[in-house]
Design a protein around this motif. Structure first.
Motif: not given
Length: 546
Positions: A267-268, A322-326, A333-334
């Motif tokens: 999941e992104i 990278y500017a954000g997100g999981t 979460e990894i």
């Protein structure tokens, strides 16, 4: 009807352990566009290297006649002096030299040992105008796109008074717009008396520009067909290439039905990435998506939509800032800040550019396959070469990699077999999630089916697969769901039962991805035709009913 300008008679070419060409004959009429097609490894490029002197006279058997005279080319310069010029799939341009310098490299305009730059620029400008390229001849080749670089290669060929132009997969790395321009130029050169030979896997291109097509299979010439004849159908060409009818372009597949309440394998959430140079520009903008185990999820989009940027940035942040997100795997979460971190979490990425980023071309099949998981073939930190060979032999057999041994350098393999090595490398790593970026680019229809089957089997074993492709029929035939992207944003999610080329294209071309407006696709060209879409939908509906 004009007679043959080129005849190749009973050509035989042997490499150590492999007969690449066996009694191949080819006849090309003056002023025509002649296509050559066949599966990867059929001998197409080898035949053209014989013609152009890359494989010199004496290294092969048979005769080559051009304009009625027997040719005994010792090198590529000898063939160019006769007006035969080859443009390889890997462009032979020097990126840090200017367009003009590349056009006349080795053929400089000089006086008294010094280059006449005024004369060089004047002639370069005229050649660029002839190929329809509006670019200053002093521009560095590194600063123009691949489509323009192809036109520079053709301008370079024209500077050598080309009579026979050979193009090896000229549109493999081009988008639809650049491909269209290049094909139009080939037809324009035809009106100017230039004979062309084009190697292509894209049957639509062959139908558009070619007058005749010669089919090669397993190093032999099968037949030559008149492209305009009613009996020259796509199905007949495919049958000639693979030696059998392909009743289905894609494997039979049961649509994936996830278990209720099961966590997504990948999941992104709200993933955002800035351009590596222009850090004010978002190349991936607030993207969220999910992929479940056993599911094949497609990502569709036009060039520049952000598909590759998304995959590369998730896989170890190998593109952009990278500017954000999981990223979540199986609901947890990894971190995927580096490639080793991504691989350790069971994520693999098959790049769209296998030659530069996917393979070590000077190393062997065996070593390339083991590189992603050396620990699996090592004891106390030392690679066990016997185990490495055993693993590689297993993949050579199961993936049908056409090579005499696993000690064969990967650079000698055809594109389809190279792609199988890339897939083998990542399958050996044992990932749970595979990000596949254009996994069948530059591959013939027979090898495509084999790779589709491998992907289908991976999903059946519970792997989660993200399938990025520019070919809409491919996505329609393989995927359970398809996300669409435009300008770095997701613009829609289409379930398998509702997916058509038109539905995808509407979402891929939204002017403002944040709105629900869906502009018409009239005038836009999609891959394939309405019959392809209809056949794919019918086959899917029948499978789902069963």
């Amino acid at each position: 009807m004009p007679g043959p300008v080129l005849e190749m008679r009973a050509i035989v070419k042997t490499f150590p352990g492999v007969k690449a060409l066996s009694d191949v004959s080819l006849s090309v009429r003056a002023g025509e566009v002649h296509a050559i097609c066949g599966e990867n490894g059929a001998g197409k490029s080898t035949l053209m290297k014989v013609l152009s002197g890359v494989h010199p006279y004496g290294s092969y058997e048979g005769d080559v006649l051009f304009e009625g005279e027997t040719c005994r080319f010792r090198d590529i310069r000898a063939s160019e002096r006769q007006g035969i010029v080859i443009i390889h799939q890997e462009l032979a341009l020097v990126p840090y030299l200017s367009v003009a310098e590349n056009i006349f490299l080795g053929n400089e305009h000089a006086r008294h040992g010094l280059i006449d730059w005024n004369d060089t620029l004047r002639h370069a400008t005229a050649l660029l105008r002839r190929v329809g390229l509006d670019e200053h001849p002093g521009t560095r080749v590194a600063d123009i796109g691949v489509g323009k670089q192809q036109l520079v290669e053709i301008a370079k060929a024209l500077s050598k008074s080309v009579k026979l132009l050979i193009l090896d997969e000229p549109t493999a790395a081009l988008n639809d717009e650049d491909s269209g321009k290049l094909l139009a130029l080939i037809l324009e050169l035809k009106t100017q008396g230039v004979t062309s030979i084009i190697i292509s896997h894209k049957l639509g291109e062959i139908a558009r520009v070619a007058d005749a097509v010669t089919i090669l299979r397993d190093g032999r010439s099968v037949e030559t067909l008149d492209v305009r004849a009613p009996e020259t159908t796509e199905e007949r060409i495919i049958h000639g290439m693979v030696g059998r009818d392909l009743d289905h372009r894609f494997p039979e597949r049961t649509p994936h039905r996830p278990e209720a309440g099961a966590a997504s394998a990948l999941e992104i959430r709200h993933w955002t990435v800035h351009h590596p140079i222009d850090q004010q520009r978002k190349v991936v903008d607030d993207v969220s998506l999910t992929v479940r185990r056993g599911e094949i999820v497609g990502i569709a989009g036009l060039m520049g939509a952000g598909r590759t940027e998304l995959a590369m940035s998730v896989f170890g942040r190998t593109y952009g800032r990278y500017a954000g997100g999981t990223v979540l795997k199986d609901g947890r979460e990894i971190r995927t800040r580096t490639v080793p971190e991504a691989v350790a979490h069971g994520i693999a990425y098959v790049t769209e550019d296998r030659k530069h980023y996917g393979l070590n071309l000077i190393d062997t099949i065996g070593r390339n396959i083991s590189l992603s998981a050396l620990a699996k073939v090592a004891r106390r930190g030392i690679v066990d070469e016997h185990e490495e060979r055993r693993v590689a032999e297993g993949f050579r057999t199961s993936m049908n990699i056409k090579a005499p041994t696993v000690f064969e350098p990967v650079g000698r393999l055809s594109g389809g077999n190279q792609q199988k090595v890339v897939l083998s490398k990542w399958i050996f790593a044992g990932p749970d999630v595979l990000l596949l970026d254009e996994p069948t680019r530059g591959i013939d229809v027979g090898a495509k089916y084999e790779i589709y089957t491998v992907i289908d089997e991976l999903a059946a074993r519970g792997k989660a697969v993200v399938f990025i492709s520019s070919e809409l029929p491919e996505l329609l035939g393989m995927c359970d769901r398809i996300y669409t992207m435009a300008a770095g944003r997701l613009t829609g999610e289409v379930p398998r039962a509702e997916a058509t080329q038109e539905a995808l294209m509407r979402r891929m071309t939204r002017d403002n991805p944040r709105t629900g407006d869906e502009p018409t696709t009239e005038g836009l060209r999609t891959t394939g035709d309405s019959r392809t879409t209809g056949d794919s939908r019918t086959a899917r509906d029948e499978r789902e009913q069963r």
